[in-house]
Design a protein around this motif. Structure first.
Motif, short mmCIF file in Angstrom:
data_model
loop_
_atom_site.label_atom_id
_atom_site.label_comp_id
_atom_site.label_asym_id
_atom_site.label_seq_id
_atom_site.Cartn_x
_atom_site.Cartn_y
_atom_site.Cartn_z
N VAL A 5 -20.48 -15.69 19.18
CA VAL A 5 -21.49 -14.75 19.68
C VAL A 5 -22.82 -15.47 19.87
CG1 VAL A 5 -22.93 -12.75 19.02
CG2 VAL A 5 -20.45 -12.63 18.74
N LEU A 6 -23.45 -15.25 21.01
CA LEU A 6 -24.79 -15.79 21.24
C LEU A 6 -25.81 -14.72 20.89
CD1 LEU A 6 -26.26 -18.06 23.90
CD2 LEU A 6 -27.26 -15.77 23.71
N ILE A 7 -26.83 -15.12 20.14
CA ILE A 7 -27.87 -14.18 19.72
C ILE A 7 -29.10 -14.41 20.59
CG2 ILE A 7 -29.33 -13.47 17.79
CD1 ILE A 7 -26.79 -14.74 16.11
N GLU A 12 -36.19 -12.15 12.08
CA GLU A 12 -35.34 -11.49 11.09
C GLU A 12 -34.09 -10.87 11.69
OE1 GLU A 12 -34.56 -8.16 10.06
OE2 GLU A 12 -35.51 -7.17 11.75
N ILE A 13 -34.17 -10.34 12.91
CA ILE A 13 -32.99 -9.67 13.47
C ILE A 13 -31.95 -10.72 13.90
CG2 ILE A 13 -33.86 -9.34 15.85
CD1 ILE A 13 -31.68 -6.83 13.81
N ALA A 14 -32.41 -11.88 14.35
CA ALA A 14 -31.49 -12.96 14.69
C ALA A 14 -30.71 -13.36 13.42
CB ALA A 14 -32.23 -14.16 15.26
N LEU A 15 -31.41 -13.48 12.32
CA LEU A 15 -30.78 -13.82 11.05
C LEU A 15 -29.83 -12.71 10.60
CD1 LEU A 15 -30.52 -15.72 8.65
CD2 LEU A 15 -32.67 -14.79 7.74
N ARG A 16 -30.24 -11.46 10.76
CA ARG A 16 -29.40 -10.30 10.40
C ARG A 16 -28.07 -10.34 11.16
NH1 ARG A 16 -26.24 -7.50 9.12
NH2 ARG A 16 -26.11 -5.25 8.82
N CYS A 21 -22.13 -11.85 11.71
CA CYS A 21 -21.11 -12.67 12.37
C CYS A 21 -20.38 -13.54 11.37
CB CYS A 21 -21.73 -13.53 13.46
SG CYS A 21 -22.28 -12.59 14.89
N LYS A 22 -21.15 -14.17 10.49
CA LYS A 22 -20.57 -15.07 9.47
C LYS A 22 -19.51 -14.31 8.65
CE LYS A 22 -21.06 -19.10 7.47
NZ LYS A 22 -21.52 -20.36 8.04
N GLU A 23 -19.86 -13.11 8.23
CA GLU A 23 -18.94 -12.32 7.41
C GLU A 23 -17.70 -11.90 8.19
OE1 GLU A 23 -21.09 -9.15 5.45
OE2 GLU A 23 -22.59 -10.55 4.69
N LEU A 24 -17.83 -11.84 9.52
CA LEU A 24 -16.68 -11.48 10.36
C LEU A 24 -15.91 -12.72 10.82
CD1 LEU A 24 -18.36 -8.72 12.59
CD2 LEU A 24 -16.53 -8.35 10.93
N HIS A 44 -29.18 -21.50 10.06
CA HIS A 44 -28.05 -20.62 9.73
C HIS A 44 -27.11 -20.41 10.91
CE1 HIS A 44 -29.51 -19.45 5.73
NE2 HIS A 44 -30.72 -19.55 6.27
N ALA A 45 -27.52 -20.85 12.10
CA ALA A 45 -26.65 -20.72 13.27
C ALA A 45 -25.73 -21.94 13.36
CB ALA A 45 -27.49 -20.62 14.53
#
Ligand code: MV4
Length: 451
Positions: A5-7, A12-16, A21-24, A44-45
């Protein structure tokens, strides 16, 4: 499910979104501007890709650069976050034609609910309460005057494509209404490229209550109850909470069910928020629909246990909503304080620059959604919000006590932040009683400044 997924957002919303995504098990690409190039959240990306200079039009609003970034990184989907391109039906459409999934509504659904005149039509059909007013756009002063006579003054002229309080005019008599119609149309055309305006009854004292909804691509839509966002200044929300303090649960249940019906009637998939004004007798009137995830979504996540960002990714990938309406229950109370890099004692002057001290609060029931940390530089180019403190309690009183405790732990310097303002508000007796109206904070700030 998506592999990557591209953000198309920042902060903060990019991190959210990266966290969801990480958890999925989804890889992430985060785009950034040169103003954000050293920001620690980019680490984190899985991949970070520069798309241009600081001004948003050269980066976060630049559709061709974002699409190119998605193509070179082989991303299957784009999450727009909030602001920037999130409510642009043309962007949703371009994603579709490039065979990239837009994580949010289709351009058709966005067209139905993102336009205020259209949304009101759908709302009426779905039996969602709206203000009395014109059926659709008004063309001329005579027509407007006739409608105003019927519904009574004061009335408000609004732009169909307006938002955030832009393009509104309050009219308390016929003369003002007549002179303002043409002005409002010209202004709307210049500002939004759409000259359509409509009129409705103006409500003086109100609370802002909004309903979180989410739909999937199989015709299902549910609501996740309401938030009260009345504590605001210049159309910028300052505190949001869920559930709405003192609201009759039977009444709000009907309103929430109506909001979910509206979302369903538009074949809408993804997160949507249906905004209402509530009068002193707890009558509700729909204002507009926000066709994106909102800043204040975490208070709803806290009281319902639903991960709104994760769920919006799942439904974009074609999965059915993993919840039925009967599975959604309210548990306790949550309050969000928007932490802005601003000096509220100097008319909320922006306070960009380097953060040296950053002592973050923690503990049970405390959530801090932020991309900031010690050593982070707040760029001057964007919104001044550097984070959100969200606290949960068994009831409102416990949530307030915990929020105040967390604010007292929270130390940020040397930049100024709205932390001290929030600490004051948590101790304000009107706020503690619950049910302040949308003009409360501006009145309070005016009286505090001695004007
Ligand atoms: C209104 C209103 C009173 N009556 N409509 C402001 C932003 C836009 N979303 C709608 N807005 C309003 N529409 C009628 N018929 C008062 C406002 C309004 C407001 C609404 C929500 C939160 C803060 C506000 C501050 C000033 C005015």
């Amino acid at each position: 499910m998506f592999s990557k997924v591209l953000i198309a957002n920042r902060g903060e919303i990019a991190l959210r979104i990266m966290r969801a995504c990480k958890e999925l098990g989804i890889e992430t690409v985060c785009v950034y501007s040169t103003a954000d190039k050293d920001a620690p959240y980019l680490k984190h990306a899985d991949e970070a890709i520069c798309i241009g200079e600081g001004p948003a039009k050269d980066s976060y609003l630049n559709i061709s650069r974002i699409i190119s970034a998605a193509e070179v990184t082989n991303a299957d989907a784009i999450h727009p976050g909030y602001g920037f391109l999130s409510e642009r039906a043309d962007f949703s459409e371009i994603c579709r034609s490039c065979k990239i999934e837009f994580i949010g509504p289709s351009p058709e659904a966005m067209g139905k609910l993102g336009d205020k005149v259209e949304a009101k039509r759908y709302a009426k059909a779905a039996k969602v309460p709206v203000f009395p007013g014109s059926e659709g756009a008004v063309e001329e002063a005579d027509e407007a005057a006739e409608i105003a006579e019927e519904i009574g003054y004061p009335v408000i002229i609004k732009a169909a494509a307006g938002g955030g309080g832009r393009g509104m005019r309050i009219c308390r008599n016929e003369a003002t209404l007549r002179t303002n119609i043409a002005k409002a149309q010209q202004e709307a055309l210049a500002a939004f490229g759409n000259g359509a305006v409509f009129i409705e009854k103006f409500l003086e004292h109100a609370r802002h209550v909004e309903v979180q909804c989410i739909g999937d691509k199989h015709g299902n839509a549910i609501h996740l109850w309401e938030r009260d966002c009345s504590m605001q200044r210049r159309h910028q929300k300052v505190i949001e909470e869920a559930p709405g303090p003192g609201i009759d649960r039977k009444k709000i249940e009907k309103v929430c069910e109506a909001a979910a019906r509206l979302v369903k009637s538009a074949d809408y998939s993804g997160a949507a928020t249906v905004e209402f004004l509530m009068d002193a007798d707890q009558n509700f009137y729909m204002l507009e629909v926000n066709t994106r995830v909102q800043v204040e979504h975490p208070v709803t996540e806290y009281i319902t246990g639903v991960d709104i960002v994760k769920t919006s990714i799942l439904v974009a990938a074609g999965e059915k909503l993993p919840y039925k309406q009967k599975d959604i229950h309210v548990n306790g109370h949550a309050i969000e304080c928007r932490i802005n890099a601003e000096d509220h004692t100097k008319d909320f002057m922006p306070s960009a620059g380097g953060i040296e001290t950053w002592r973050a609060p923690g503990g049970l029931g405390v959530r801090l959604d932020t991309h900031a940390c010690a050593g982070y530089r707040v760029p001057p180019n964007y919104d001044s919000m550097i984070g959100k403190l969200i606290c949960w309690g068994e009831d409102r009183e416990a949530a307030i006590a915990r929020t105040l405790r967390a604010l007292e732990e929270f130390e940020v310097g040397p930049i100024k932040t709205t932390i001290p303002l929030h600490a004051e508000l948590m101790q304000n007796s009107d706020f503690r009683k619950g049910g302040v109206d949308i003009h409360y904070l501006e009145r309070l700030l005016k009286s505090a400044s001695g004007v």
